[in-house]
Design a protein around this motif. Sequence first.
Motif, PDB file in Angstrom:
ATOM      1  N   TYR A  78      -6.053   2.828 -12.492  1.00 19.94           N
ATOM      2  CA  TYR A  78      -5.380   1.291 -12.626  1.00 19.94           C
ATOM      3  C   TYR A  78      -4.066   1.374 -12.763  1.00 19.94           C
ATOM      4  N   ALA A  79      -3.415   2.388 -13.350  1.00 13.84           N
ATOM      5  CA  ALA A  79      -1.792   2.488 -13.407  1.00 13.84           C
ATOM      6  C   ALA A  79      -1.166   2.721 -11.889  1.00 13.84           C
ATOM      7  N   GLN A  80      -1.956   2.815 -11.020  1.00 17.51           N
ATOM      8  CA  GLN A  80      -1.720   2.975  -9.486  1.00 17.51           C
ATOM      9  C   GLN A  80      -1.790   1.964  -8.696  1.00 17.51           C
ATOM     10  N   ARG A  81      -2.326   0.750  -9.208  1.00 15.16           N
ATOM     11  CA  ARG A  81      -2.764  -0.395  -8.504  1.00 15.16           C
ATOM     12  C   ARG A  81      -2.140  -1.824  -9.363  1.00 15.16           C
ATOM     13  N   ARG A 136       0.816  -1.362   0.004  1.00 17.63           N
ATOM     14  CA  ARG A 136       0.066  -0.134   0.043  1.00 17.63           C
ATOM     15  C   ARG A 136       0.886   1.094   0.171  1.00 17.63           C
ATOM     16  N   THR A 137       0.442   2.248  -0.362  1.00 11.74           N
ATOM     17  CA  THR A 137       0.811   3.549  -0.302  1.00 11.74           C
ATOM     18  C   THR A 137       0.059   4.579   0.828  1.00 11.74           C
ATOM     19  N   PHE A 138       0.653   5.686   1.282  1.00  7.99           N
ATOM     20  CA  PHE A 138      -0.175   6.317   2.383  1.00  7.99           C
ATOM     21  C   PHE A 138      -0.545   7.782   1.665  1.00  7.99           C
ATOM     22  N   LEU A 139       0.317   8.423   0.850  1.00  4.49           N
ATOM     23  CA  LEU A 139      -0.009   9.732   0.470  1.00  4.49           C
ATOM     24  C   LEU A 139      -0.058   9.865  -1.030  1.00  4.49           C
ATOM     25  N   PRO A 140      -1.238   9.455  -1.542  1.00  5.36           N
ATOM     26  CA  PRO A 140      -2.340   9.238  -1.026  1.00  5.36           C
ATOM     27  C   PRO A 140      -2.549   7.807  -0.619  1.00  5.36           C
ATOM     28  N   TYR A 141      -3.200   7.364   0.389  1.00  7.98           N
ATOM     29  CA  TYR A 141      -3.477   5.993   0.616  1.00  7.98           C
ATOM     30  C   TYR A 141      -3.991   5.253  -0.615  1.00  7.98           C
ATOM     31  N   GLU A 150      -5.841  -4.174  -4.922  1.00  7.54           N
ATOM     32  CA  GLU A 150      -7.253  -3.748  -4.764  1.00  7.54           C
ATOM     33  C   GLU A 150      -8.436  -4.816  -4.585  1.00  7.54           C
ATOM     34  N   ILE A 151      -8.731  -5.028  -3.605  1.00  7.07           N
ATOM     35  CA  ILE A 151      -9.598  -6.350  -3.357  1.00  7.07           C
ATOM     36  C   ILE A 151     -11.275  -5.721  -3.827  1.00  7.07           C
TER      37      ILE A 151
END
Length: 206
Positions: free
Chosen positions: A178-181, A157-162, A167-168
């Motif tokens: 989707y490029a960030q998952r 996971r990332t926090f900034l941003p969360y 992704e479930i």
Amino acid sequence: ELALALNEVHQDIVYVDFIDTYQNLTVKTMMIMNWLATYCPSARYAMKVDADIFVNVPYLVRYLQNQGESSQKDFITGSVINDGCPRRNQRSKWYLSKEAYPESRFPPYVSGAGYVFSIDLAKKISWASRYVRPIPMEDVYVGLCLHFLDVQPVFSRTFLPYRNLFEIRHLEYDACTYAQRIIVTGFTPSQLLNIWTDFQKDRLAC
């Protein structure tokens, strides 16, 4: 019949002698672990993923490269569930009796929708399964084997941003989202083909 036809062309389907049902997912997963340990010892990683999952392969590769050597031994990552409890309602799809699992909580485990692990864990999980009583929930069972091995799953996971990188939840398609998952769940085969074609074109613009 379709699987047989495709295997004639690509020869990339492994057949194992068991009944492929939801209740046998744990059996299936342990057979996969044993097969990986036997035939893929030189690989660095393996991924278990459900059939209805979009996988962002470029992001996954970059993510693993960024983990460095620490991810090449006793490493498993995905969407970690830390507060899992057995369902005691017999009507539940995930019913688990006290006889099968007497504890009130599960150890941390990664959601079975998709997870990645260093290849050494395939042999270790397969070995641990000799000593850990099986339950039909394969992702929880892998977590029980990890607990036996004293291996902690890593929450991707990332926090900034969360963001939960595995992704479930189902998210409406947007190439930049989707490029960030690493994964997103809940698609038909035709949807996956369409999304992947579009994603290949549009992700680089994000």
